[in-house]
Design an enzyme around this catalytic site. Sequence first.
Site, mmCIF file in Angstrom:
data_model
loop_
_atom_site.group_PDB
_atom_site.id
_atom_site.type_symbol
_atom_site.label_atom_id
_atom_site.label_comp_id
_atom_site.label_asym_id
_atom_site.label_seq_id
_atom_site.Cartn_x
_atom_site.Cartn_y
_atom_site.Cartn_z
ATOM 1 N N GLY A 131 6.730 4.853 8.727
ATOM 2 C CA GLY A 131 5.878 6.024 8.909
ATOM 3 C C GLY A 131 5.992 6.542 10.328
ATOM 4 O O GLY A 131 7.023 6.370 10.986
ATOM 5 N N SER A 132 4.922 7.153 10.794
ATOM 6 C CA SER A 132 4.971 7.809 12.103
ATOM 7 C C SER A 132 4.873 6.791 13.233
ATOM 8 O O SER A 132 4.329 5.693 13.067
ATOM 9 C CB SER A 132 3.819 8.807 12.219
ATOM 10 N N THR A 133 5.384 7.176 14.377
ATOM 11 C CA THR A 133 5.328 6.302 15.549
ATOM 12 C C THR A 133 3.873 6.069 15.958
ATOM 13 O O THR A 133 3.509 4.953 16.354
ATOM 14 C CB THR A 133 6.153 6.928 16.693
ATOM 15 N N GLY A 144 2.535 3.535 13.692
ATOM 16 C CA GLY A 144 3.235 2.282 14.025
ATOM 17 C C GLY A 144 2.546 1.548 15.172
ATOM 18 O O GLY A 144 2.406 0.311 15.151
ATOM 19 N N GLU A 204 9.277 15.118 16.345
ATOM 20 C CA GLU A 204 9.697 14.989 14.948
ATOM 21 C C GLU A 204 8.883 15.981 14.115
ATOM 22 O O GLU A 204 7.676 15.809 13.937
ATOM 23 C CB GLU A 204 9.463 13.560 14.453
ATOM 24 N N GLU A 238 9.713 0.883 10.851
ATOM 25 C CA GLU A 238 10.738 1.915 10.734
ATOM 26 C C GLU A 238 10.009 3.231 10.966
ATOM 27 O O GLU A 238 9.222 3.663 10.126
ATOM 28 C CB GLU A 238 11.394 1.839 9.353
ATOM 29 N N LYS A 265 0.848 -1.195 0.000
ATOM 30 C CA LYS A 265 0.000 0.000 0.000
ATOM 31 C C LYS A 265 0.881 1.242 0.000
ATOM 32 O O LYS A 265 1.523 1.566 0.987
ATOM 33 C CB LYS A 265 -0.916 0.040 1.229
ATOM 34 N N CYS A 301 13.349 10.477 7.920
ATOM 35 C CA CYS A 301 13.293 9.882 9.257
ATOM 36 C C CYS A 301 14.620 9.988 9.996
ATOM 37 O O CYS A 301 14.648 10.062 11.207
ATOM 38 C CB CYS A 301 12.847 8.427 9.162
HETATM 39 P P1 NDP Z 1 1.632 7.952 8.634
HETATM 40 O O1 NDP Z 1 2.485 7.154 9.522
HETATM 41 O O2 NDP Z 1 0.232 8.146 9.052
HETATM 42 O O3 NDP Z 1 1.604 7.329 7.142
HETATM 43 C C1 NDP Z 1 2.572 6.430 6.650
HETATM 44 C C2 NDP Z 1 1.877 5.336 5.846
HETATM 45 O O4 NDP Z 1 0.963 4.640 6.689
HETATM 46 C C3 NDP Z 1 1.052 5.849 4.672
HETATM 47 O O5 NDP Z 1 1.096 4.906 3.615
HETATM 48 C C4 NDP Z 1 -0.331 5.917 5.276
HETATM 49 O O6 NDP Z 1 -1.318 5.871 4.289
HETATM 50 C C5 NDP Z 1 -0.335 4.666 6.117
HETATM 51 N N1 NDP Z 1 -1.319 4.657 7.205
HETATM 52 C C6 NDP Z 1 -1.894 5.707 7.825
HETATM 53 N N2 NDP Z 1 -2.747 5.275 8.790
HETATM 54 C C7 NDP Z 1 -2.724 3.924 8.770
HETATM 55 C C8 NDP Z 1 -3.366 2.882 9.514
HETATM 56 N N3 NDP Z 1 -4.206 3.158 10.492
HETATM 57 N N4 NDP Z 1 -3.075 1.605 9.225
HETATM 58 C C9 NDP Z 1 -2.198 1.304 8.261
HETATM 59 N N5 NDP Z 1 -1.567 2.225 7.497
HETATM 60 C C10 NDP Z 1 -1.817 3.525 7.758
HETATM 61 O O7 NDP Z 1 2.342 9.333 8.404
HETATM 62 P P2 NDP Z 1 1.745 10.711 7.861
HETATM 63 O O8 NDP Z 1 1.773 10.666 6.401
HETATM 64 O O9 NDP Z 1 0.427 11.026 8.509
HETATM 65 O O10 NDP Z 1 2.843 11.724 8.423
HETATM 66 C C11 NDP Z 1 2.772 12.144 9.770
HETATM 67 C C12 NDP Z 1 4.142 12.167 10.397
HETATM 68 O O11 NDP Z 1 4.721 10.865 10.352
HETATM 69 C C13 NDP Z 1 5.178 13.027 9.679
HETATM 70 O O12 NDP Z 1 5.052 14.362 10.023
HETATM 71 C C14 NDP Z 1 6.451 12.411 10.164
HETATM 72 O O13 NDP Z 1 6.763 12.924 11.428
HETATM 73 C C15 NDP Z 1 6.124 10.932 10.285
HETATM 74 N N6 NDP Z 1 6.584 10.132 9.130
HETATM 75 C C16 NDP Z 1 7.712 9.395 9.273
HETATM 76 C C17 NDP Z 1 8.204 8.695 8.215
HETATM 77 C C18 NDP Z 1 9.454 7.884 8.336
HETATM 78 O O14 NDP Z 1 10.140 7.679 7.334
HETATM 79 N N7 NDP Z 1 9.777 7.359 9.507
HETATM 80 C C19 NDP Z 1 7.560 8.699 6.908
HETATM 81 C C20 NDP Z 1 6.339 9.459 6.867
HETATM 82 C C21 NDP Z 1 5.888 10.143 7.947
HETATM 83 P P3 NDP Z 1 -1.928 7.231 3.690
HETATM 84 O O15 NDP Z 1 -0.803 8.090 3.256
HETATM 85 O O16 NDP Z 1 -2.685 6.707 2.553
HETATM 86 O O17 NDP Z 1 -2.732 7.819 4.800
#
Ligand code: NDP
Length: 499
Positions: A248-250, A253, A401, A270, A195, A304
């Site tokens: 993605g975000s904590t 996670g 972050e 991660e 996804k 990140c």
């Molecule tokens: P998210 O963690 O919400 O999104 C990352 C991925 O997870 C996207 O593909 C998102 O889909 C998906 N996702 C969101 N909600 C769910 C869920 N409940 N179950 C499964 N998958 C889900 O990050 P955001 O885009 O909201 O960014 C917010 C903050 O996260 C940033 O400001 C940053 O601090 C951090 N971040 C960290 C990253 C890293 O590399 N460690 C990468 C991205 C963000 P969709 O986009 O379709 O909602």
Amino acid sequence: MIQPFDGHAISPETTAFLGQTHRLLIGGEWVDGSGELVTRDPATGLVLARFQTGGAAEVDQAVTAARAAFEGPWGRMTVAERTAMLHKLAQVMDANATLLTELDVIDNGMPRFIAGLTTANCVEMVDYYAGAVMRIEGTTTAPPRHIAAETEALTYTLREPVGVAGQIVPWNVPLSTAILKLAPALAAGCTVVMKPSEETPLSVLALGQMVLDAGLPAGVVNIINGVGAEAGQALAEHPGVDKISFTGSTATGRRIVQAALGNLKKVSLELGGKSPVVVMPDADLSLAIPGVAMATFFLQGQNCMAGTRIFAHAAIHDELMEGLAAFAGGMTLGHGLDFATTQGPLISVAHTEKVMGYIDRAKADGLTLVAGGERLQRAGNFVKPTIFTGCDNSMPLMREEIFGPVMAVQKIETDDLDAIAALANDTPYGLSGSVWTRDLSTAHRMVKRIRAGHVSINCHGAVGTNIPFGGYGQSGWGREFGQEGLDAYLETKAVTARL
Ligand code: NDP
């Protein structure tokens, strides 16, 4: 009047790709979804493309297709055939490097030179894991005592694929994050339901077609675009998924871990970071000034491993600030397609507002603004590279972050490495870090003290295909890249035979 791509040209292949209907990839076919979203160029705000989305029903179909491929053609393939398929995928990607690069530039906003590098790294990574297929090896060990007492016996281990892997990809380095999950999973013999982020679906969709063009069997790779809380959540919860890998975000996670509880699927995470950068009194400032600046500003800070908490020793603090201010002021903000651009836009309007919220709060708190501190007055989500000093570790600027081009600097008076490390480690995260010094002993003593999965000396974020990457603390579970990235998709089976 805003010009598409700020008036910059895109290649005919990218133009053709944008004109296609963007569907879901399930069982080797592009199929209609149940919803539709748009993706925008963050440098202009203009719509790039519409793409179809799925939810729980489409995730279920994709998992069924992935299971059939795992138990069918992919599972039955010899390691030599799997190796050849992955090398072929790398070749197809390489032949389409311009398309992949331009899609990440226009969908994510990153400068072209960075997207070009990440595309090349992705090709390298697929080749690297193609080569690793032949090196998946078990071990032999002593048989159990009670059997060895009776008879000759042989005990060995087999490494076997985990099964169907769900992979959830963020928007900040879309192709790269997709490949660093996909390549080891395929090398291990897993099949995948991926996804992408709803913010940046395009390069992953292009990759899906390349998977088909390379001849991978139907269902080995499935792609479901959709809203995270629907498609992502359904994937993390699905009982037919054996492993979930998330970047993605904590906060999200944690939701993934909860969702994975049902069938206790394996989980790799991660997550975020707030990485410390320690600049000692003897640092070579000709290296440290550009290095520390890019530790924060690389990828607009949407990274990140960004080094955004700078601990600058008092002996060099003022000179460092002067150099960093000049560096930040000299960065060229613009469309990523412009070869002159060194910093692109942030991903979305909402994210820009979040980043500006931190900047406004820091100003209100009376922190010293060294550079930036405002939006660029033009279309798109541009925030000037921003530096605040006078910070301390209790402030949101030092703790949270931000995921934007915002550096927080704390002046340190002490030379005591334990005291400096205590500051550096005063964070729930532990993804990355760096130390800047000419003294070899100081460098390695500091590295030993920093609690993070990836620490660099006189450079920052030195990631590479073969180098394990992942976090301590709340920065995640497990490692990606290198051999450990492959291990994350393998089970170990112990076998004992009475002879
Ligand atoms: P998210 O963690 O919400 O999104 C990352 C991925 O997870 C996207 O593909 C998102 O889909 C998906 N996702 C969101 N909600 C769910 C869920 N409940 N179950 C499964 N998958 C889900 O990050 P955001 O885009 O909201 O960014 C917010 C903050 O996260 C940033 O400001 C940053 O601090 C951090 N971040 C960290 C990253 C890293 O590399 N460690 C990468 C991205 C963000 P969709 O986009 O379709 O909602």
